[in-house]
Design an enzyme around this catalytic site. Structure first.
Site, short mmCIF file in Angstrom:
data_model
loop_
_atom_site.label_atom_id
_atom_site.label_comp_id
_atom_site.label_asym_id
_atom_site.label_seq_id
_atom_site.Cartn_x
_atom_site.Cartn_y
_atom_site.Cartn_z
CG ASP A 59 -1.86 1.19 1.22
OD1 ASP A 59 -2.83 1.14 0.43
OD2 ASP A 59 -1.64 2.16 1.97
N GLY A 65 2.31 -0.91 8.76
CA GLY A 65 3.43 -0.09 8.32
C GLY A 65 4.73 -0.67 8.84
CE1 TYR A 104 -0.07 7.98 2.71
CE2 TYR A 104 0.68 5.80 2.05
CZ TYR A 104 -0.28 6.62 2.60
OH TYR A 104 -1.45 6.07 3.07
N GLY A 109 -1.02 3.51 14.52
CA GLY A 109 -0.11 4.54 14.00
C GLY A 109 1.33 4.31 14.39
CB SER A 151 -3.13 3.45 11.61
OG SER A 151 -2.38 4.45 10.97
CG HIS A 196 -5.40 9.31 0.24
ND1 HIS A 196 -4.06 9.48 0.00
CD2 HIS A 196 -5.46 8.83 1.50
CE1 HIS A 196 -3.37 9.12 1.06
NE2 HIS A 196 -4.19 8.72 1.98
NE ARG A 197 -7.92 11.99 4.89
CZ ARG A 197 -8.01 11.32 6.04
NH1 ARG A 197 -9.12 11.42 6.76
NH2 ARG A 197 -7.03 10.56 6.47
CB SER A 253 -9.13 5.55 1.51
OG SER A 253 -8.47 5.56 2.74
CD GLN A 305 -5.71 2.07 2.97
OE1 GLN A 305 -4.88 2.77 3.53
NE2 GLN A 305 -5.48 1.50 1.80
N1 LIG Z 1 -5.82 5.66 3.82
C1 LIG Z 1 -5.34 6.48 4.72
O1 LIG Z 1 -5.87 7.59 4.94
C2 LIG Z 1 -4.17 6.05 5.53
C3 LIG Z 1 -3.75 6.79 6.66
C4 LIG Z 1 -2.65 6.32 7.38
C5 LIG Z 1 -2.00 5.16 6.98
N2 LIG Z 1 -2.41 4.48 5.85
C6 LIG Z 1 -1.74 3.23 5.41
O2 LIG Z 1 -1.76 2.31 6.50
C7 LIG Z 1 -0.44 1.81 6.69
C8 LIG Z 1 -0.24 1.40 8.13
O3 LIG Z 1 -0.45 2.48 9.01
P1 LIG Z 1 0.74 3.23 9.77
O4 LIG Z 1 2.00 2.93 9.09
O5 LIG Z 1 0.29 4.63 9.94
O6 LIG Z 1 0.68 2.64 11.23
P2 LIG Z 1 0.73 1.18 11.89
O7 LIG Z 1 0.78 0.13 10.86
O8 LIG Z 1 -0.36 1.13 12.88
O9 LIG Z 1 2.11 1.25 12.70
C9 LIG Z 1 3.30 1.30 11.97
C10 LIG Z 1 4.46 1.22 12.92
O10 LIG Z 1 4.41 0.03 13.67
C11 LIG Z 1 5.69 -0.52 13.77
N3 LIG Z 1 5.60 -1.97 13.56
C12 LIG Z 1 4.87 -2.59 12.61
N4 LIG Z 1 4.97 -3.93 12.75
C13 LIG Z 1 5.80 -4.15 13.78
C14 LIG Z 1 6.29 -5.33 14.41
N5 LIG Z 1 5.89 -6.54 13.99
N6 LIG Z 1 7.14 -5.19 15.45
C15 LIG Z 1 7.52 -3.95 15.88
N7 LIG Z 1 7.09 -2.80 15.33
C16 LIG Z 1 6.23 -2.89 14.30
C17 LIG Z 1 6.54 0.04 12.66
O11 LIG Z 1 7.80 0.36 13.22
P3 LIG Z 1 9.14 0.62 12.36
O12 LIG Z 1 8.88 1.94 11.69
O13 LIG Z 1 10.19 0.70 13.42
O14 LIG Z 1 9.30 -0.50 11.40
C18 LIG Z 1 5.75 1.18 12.10
O15 LIG Z 1 6.39 2.43 12.13
C19 LIG Z 1 0.44 2.97 6.25
O16 LIG Z 1 1.76 2.54 6.02
C20 LIG Z 1 -0.28 3.43 5.01
O17 LIG Z 1 0.08 2.58 3.93
C21 LIG Z 1 -3.48 4.91 5.15
#
Ligand SMILES: NC(=O)c1ccc[n+]([C@@H]2O[C@H](COP(=O)([O-])OP(=O)(O)OC[C@H]3O[C@@H](n4cnc5c(N)ncnc54)[C@H](OP(=O)(O)O)[C@@H]3O)[C@@H](O)[C@H]2O)c1
Length: 286
Positions: free
Chosen positions: A49, A257, A54, A212, A208, A128-129, A158, A180
């Site tokens: 994704d 993420g 980004y 997050g 997330s 996206h939004r 999304s 999403q």
């Molecule tokens: N559609 C939308 O409006 C929207 C908004 C926000 C996000 N998103 C998408 O959703 C995805 C995920 O959300 P997010 O990245 O915001 O937050 P998240 O997945 O809730 O948290 C990501 C963080 O968790 C840590 N992590 C993940 N797996 C881990 C594990 N197994 N062990 C230890 N730490 C772990 C990572 O650390 P490290 O950095 O240290 O690896 C990362 O920085 C984004 O990457 C994006 O693609 C979409």
């Protein structure tokens, strides 16, 4: 790796959320970022994704898409089954996030994404939004046009509510494959949208999934039961959280993420973690 479906495409049950590779304040070097995507592919991840927006700021718009394209091109193995899911509709002004949901903007954004990703058609293109300055119906007509013109194979939306999902279903038609929305142990406000997706055979992609980038802290404080189950099983709280997501419904495809290989390696293993009904009941009760 367990498989799930987005539209007519089979994908790994756990995807990679590539956003932190570009937006995290202490983001990795390009080399380490590419290594993180390669680690995901090595682990069997076939859903990545991303989004055009980004990036650290406006000056490097498209950063994350270019990174994903570079990582796929430099990977030694077969990437033909990888679904790259990108998004359009968010703009950046400086470091601020703004919106443009007009069909004309979406068309330009989609063409730029095609160029950065180096493909003829985008596997999954997500609006996206919602943009308060553009009627939702107009944005959906713009999305539909991208499908009809062959720029996009599958379409997604999304940050949408149930009424918006229904309008999208009627305007975009059968190409609409996914929704999403934000969803995690500490943020369950999209439970109704998830159920609606299940009823209409749309994939639900929780964003997330841990809450997050400062996830570790929020997971422990909002849902200690997750840490408790993780302790019992001897696995990370992240893995338990993703197994809980997968247990919500067959239509759920989380995109954790990661900015380090170790994070996505651990997260990918959640697809093989089976929680007992008793454990799930404890986690659902939180
Ligand atoms: N559609 C939308 O409006 C929207 C908004 C926000 C996000 N998103 C998408 O959703 C995805 C995920 O959300 P997010 O990245 O915001 O937050 P998240 O997945 O809730 O948290 C990501 C963080 O968790 C840590 N992590 C993940 N797996 C881990 C594990 N197994 N062990 C230890 N730490 C772990 C990572 O650390 P490290 O950095 O240290 O690896 C990362 O920085 C984004 O990457 C994006 O693609 C979409």
């Amino acid at each position: 790796m367990q498989q799930r479906r987005i539209g007519n495409q089979t994908v790994s049950a756990i995807g990679l959320g590539a956003m932190p590779l570009s937006t995290k304040t202490d983001r990795p070097s390009r080399e380490d970022a590419v290594a993180t995507v390669h680690a995901a592919l090595d682990a069997g991840v076939t859903l990545i994704d991303t989004a055009d927006a980004y990036a650290a700021d406006e000056s490097e718009f498209g950063h994350n898409e270019s990174l994903v394209a570079e990582a796929l091109a430099s990977y030694g193995g077969d990437t033909s089954s990888v679904l790259v899911a990108t998004k359009g509709g968010h703009t950046r002004r400086g470091a601020d996030w703004e919106l443009d949901g007009s069909p004309a903007y979406l068309r330009r954004a989609c063409e730029d994404s095609l160029r950065r990703l180096g493909v003829d058609a985008i596997g999954l293109y997500q609006f996206h939004r919602p943009d308060p300055d553009t009627p939702w119906e107009e944005s959906m007509a713009g999305l539909r046009q991208l499908v009809d013109d062959g720029l996009v194979r599958l379409a997604g939306i999304s940050n949408a509510d149930i009424a918006q999902i229904d309008v999208a279903r009627s305007i975009v038609g059968p190409a609409l494959a996914s929704v999403q929305n934000q969803f995690s142990p500490g943020w369950r406000f999209s439970a109704d949208e998830l159920a609606h997706c299940e009823a209409h055979e749309l994939a639900f992609i929780p964003w997330s999934p841990f809450g997050g980038v400062s996830a570790a802290g929020s997971l422990q404080s909002t849902a200690p039961a997750f840490a408790e189950v993780a302790g019992e099983l001897g696995v990370s709280v992240y893995r338990v959280t993703l197994a809980w997501h997968l247990a919500q419904s067959e239509v759920v495809v989380p995109i954790p993420g990661a900015s380090r290989p170790a994070s996505i390696q651990d997260s990918a293993a959640a697809a093989d973690l089976q929680l007992t009904p008793e454990q799930l009941a404890r986690l659902d009760a939180v």
